[in-house]
Design an enzyme around this catalytic site. Structure first.
Site, mmCIF file in Angstrom:
data_model
loop_
_atom_site.group_PDB
_atom_site.id
_atom_site.type_symbol
_atom_site.label_atom_id
_atom_site.label_comp_id
_atom_site.label_asym_id
_atom_site.label_seq_id
_atom_site.Cartn_x
_atom_site.Cartn_y
_atom_site.Cartn_z
ATOM 1 N N ARG A 36 24.325 -33.818 17.967
ATOM 2 C CA ARG A 36 23.209 -33.927 17.026
ATOM 3 C C ARG A 36 23.730 -34.479 15.718
ATOM 4 O O ARG A 36 24.941 -34.651 15.536
ATOM 5 C CB ARG A 36 22.454 -32.612 16.827
ATOM 6 C CG ARG A 36 23.135 -31.316 17.177
ATOM 7 C CD ARG A 36 24.180 -30.908 16.215
ATOM 8 N NE ARG A 36 23.711 -31.070 14.858
ATOM 9 C CZ ARG A 36 24.485 -31.317 13.839
ATOM 10 N NH1 ARG A 36 25.790 -31.447 14.007
ATOM 11 N NH2 ARG A 36 24.014 -31.444 12.616
ATOM 12 N N GLY A 37 22.796 -34.746 14.803
ATOM 13 C CA GLY A 37 23.146 -35.448 13.581
ATOM 14 C C GLY A 37 22.875 -36.921 13.834
ATOM 15 O O GLY A 37 23.400 -37.487 14.802
ATOM 16 N N ALA A 38 22.049 -37.533 12.975
ATOM 17 C CA ALA A 38 21.576 -38.893 13.261
ATOM 18 C C ALA A 38 22.712 -39.877 13.558
ATOM 19 O O ALA A 38 22.660 -40.592 14.561
ATOM 20 C CB ALA A 38 20.704 -39.376 12.104
ATOM 21 N N GLN B 68 21.976 -24.701 12.682
ATOM 22 C CA GLN B 68 23.114 -25.611 12.534
ATOM 23 C C GLN B 68 23.912 -25.328 11.263
ATOM 24 O O GLN B 68 25.110 -25.587 11.218
ATOM 25 C CB GLN B 68 22.640 -27.069 12.513
ATOM 26 C CG GLN B 68 22.058 -27.560 13.837
ATOM 27 C CD GLN B 68 20.557 -27.398 13.886
ATOM 28 O OE1 GLN B 68 19.990 -26.562 13.190
ATOM 29 N NE2 GLN B 68 19.907 -28.176 14.720
ATOM 30 N N ASP C 172 17.513 -38.214 8.729
ATOM 31 C CA ASP C 172 17.367 -38.751 10.086
ATOM 32 C C ASP C 172 16.711 -40.120 10.079
ATOM 33 O O ASP C 172 16.922 -40.929 10.977
ATOM 34 C CB ASP C 172 16.595 -37.776 10.969
ATOM 35 C CG ASP C 172 17.489 -36.614 11.366
ATOM 36 O OD1 ASP C 172 17.680 -35.711 10.532
ATOM 37 O OD2 ASP C 172 18.061 -36.647 12.473
ATOM 38 N N LYS D 264 15.863 -32.662 8.721
ATOM 39 C CA LYS D 264 15.661 -31.343 9.342
ATOM 40 C C LYS D 264 14.554 -30.545 8.652
ATOM 41 O O LYS D 264 14.479 -30.505 7.428
ATOM 42 C CB LYS D 264 16.972 -30.579 9.246
ATOM 43 C CG LYS D 264 16.977 -29.188 9.820
ATOM 44 C CD LYS D 264 16.696 -29.147 11.288
ATOM 45 C CE LYS D 264 17.640 -30.048 12.049
ATOM 46 N NZ LYS D 264 17.143 -30.396 13.391
#
Lengths: 349, 349
Positions: free
Chosen positions: B44-46, B192, B233, B244
């Site tokens: 995850r994480g753009a 997260q 994102d 988020k």
């Protein structure tokens, strides 16, 4: 389902830490067990804590062996301080304890104290049930004919003698025919919104939608929420209000989005001895409630955690405060004082 | 520790859903396994999603059996769409896929495509590492000599090729000698912040304090926070930013408390095809992530849940956007366009 039950013989506390998975009661007449239940949030919600504390002191009074009034009262006061320290922010706790102590001091005969304190604890419970009913009736008119309501933490029957505070307002409005649905903040760290409010509102047939606390702003910006309403743990003389952590953020967000922010609480929550929010003590919670919710580790061991149980919403963010006597609007300093005085006259002490 | 590792032979994804309790890798060259890893937030994480997606398409290209260029490319495009739909909000995913597709279309020889796409995926990964380093260098000057920083979700090495975005800014500033400590929002529903950011910042020796998302407002009102910085994102052409869930609320709170709110992200996050935030799709998450975190039931069965993965922060709440090329200030419509154009010239495509 009630948080506290008393039939004249048996005292039952619903263990709310076990909800919604299981319904378990703590049956006791030991004030130390009640203190632990308050500390560990088996019983929570400012009004319910006040009721539980009153019963705790009444039960304790039965076990004091001293016969000399001075010594008896000294022991009673020591226990009272012990109970008061269980949760320092909730003013109803102190209010209930002081009400019983005052009564004890007025009695000549030490032997008559326990029965009278027990009667008084039961009176506080019954009064609270009636007050919560009145809060609903007094506040329901503020809610729109239809729309979305955001609420935080638990303010239902489980937080009070019965009916609740903010929840009493919502449910009364719905009973009057208003078409409302409720966005319930889950309310970290202890998730009273997810565990208790969802449980209660569903049982009452209310249309509810669970959200994480950090989603409330998005719900507002989408136009899905017409107002925010919460309970209170302590209201200072100027209207500044201590309530569950997250309440202050909701009030800021409500102001930014131009929707009203209401507080609903019995007058016993108003503490005229606190001039403003800065004088309200803020209890810190155990870091483990954040790092190991329900035994599941979600953060590395030994991390620093900042976990205030409450925050303070300044009076300028509060559209109105609803009590059993009616709706209080700003300026709060004058209007809270007037209504508290009025309430004191009406209360059957 | 990196989210994605590639040594020319073995492709490894760190399974971030298992952190911080255990460090496990997904070793694969199957694009469908990578899609599942993206969907379930193992990666995850753009920026990291963009890199993983590029490798997914490169691995898929090796398995296409068609020899005719037209058919080969049609199959490649079908797989590309499948990968793109794994997480619709993150624009880096689409950006990486489009970059590879463009390259494939430019090649005459179908047989040469797989090796070239794999090289390109690796180039995206290396560029991202360098970009994140530059984001830190470009942004560090915005941070004060000392004080508190609030951050949300995870923007560290785990969210990118390495170094991170917002976290790169914070860590670079600290390396420059600034005395900063970081309040980390736990970031419900998937935590997260608690699981990943606390883990990474502690490993880097940064003073960190974990808070529940709903405590950020109280931290601000106590004067403990000097700024907020998060990742992104997708950034629309006018500066509106998807990030988020909870980011928008933090931005409103920062404005109310008069502290700056920064976004840090590589230029690949900027989507000039999106005129504003209203055109960014918002992914909805599985209600179970809210009601049964880590298998523990916290709300009654079958309740309605509203769980957007992202929210949109309007440009007027963003003090500045930090990219690898520098600090972008309002007006964003002009300045984002200029810097993206500048970036495109500089990028070694």
């Amino acid at each position: 389902m009630r948080a506290i039950e008393w039939d004249g013989k048996k005292f039952k506390l619903l263990d709310q830490t076990k909800l919604p998975e299981s319904v378990e009661y703590i049956i006791t007449d030991d004030y130390r067990v009640i203190i632990e239940a308050i500390k560990h949030l088996s019983v929570r919600g400012a009004p319910a804590i006040g009721i539980a504390a009153a019963f705790a002191l009444a039960f304790a009074s039965m076990r004091i062996k001293a016969n000399a009034p001075k010594q008896y009262l000294r022991e009673l006061e020591n226990i009272a301080r012990e109970i008061e320290s269980a949760r320092p922010t909730a003013v109803n706790l102190r209010w209930a304890i002081q009400r019983l102590l005052k009564l004890a001091h007025a009695l000549q005969d030490v032997k008559s104290i326990p029965a009278i304190l027990l009667d008084e604890a039961e009176r506080i419970r019954r009064e609270d049930i009636e007050m919560c009913k009145q809060i609903g009736i007094k506040g329901a008119g503020l809610l729109p004919e239809s729309g979305g309501v955001i609420t935080h933490c638990n303010t239902g029957a489980l937080a009070t003698g019965d009916h609740g505070t903010a929840q009493s307002v919502i449910v009364t409005a719905i009973k009057q025919g208003k078409k409302l649905h409720v966005y319930v903040d889950e309310t970290r760290p202890l998730l009273q919104g997810a565990r208790l409010t969802m449980f209660e509102l569903q049982a009452r047939g209310v249309e509810t939608i669970l959200i994480t606390d950090n989603a409330a702003a998005f719900v507002m910006t989408q136009g899905k929420a017409n107002l925010v309403i919460t309970g209170a743990d302590r209201i200072a003389a100027n209207g500044d209000t201590a309530n569950k952590i997250g309440t202050y953020g909701l009030a800021v967000l409500a102001k930014y989005h131009g929707i009203p922010f209401y507080i609903a609480a019995p007058t016993s929550t108003i503490d005229l001895d606190c001039p403003d929010g800065s004088t309200i003590p803020i209890e810190m919670r155990d870091p483990k409630e954040v790092t190991r919710p329900f035994g599941v580790q979600i953060a590395p061991d030994g991390v620093d955690v900042y976990s205030p149980a409450f925050d303070i919403t300044p009076n300028e963010l509060i559209t109105a405060i609803i009590t059993e006597h009616g709706v209080i609007s700003p300026p709060y300093k004058e209007n809270l004082k007037n209504q508290t005085a009025a309430g004191k006259v009406k209360q059957p002490v």
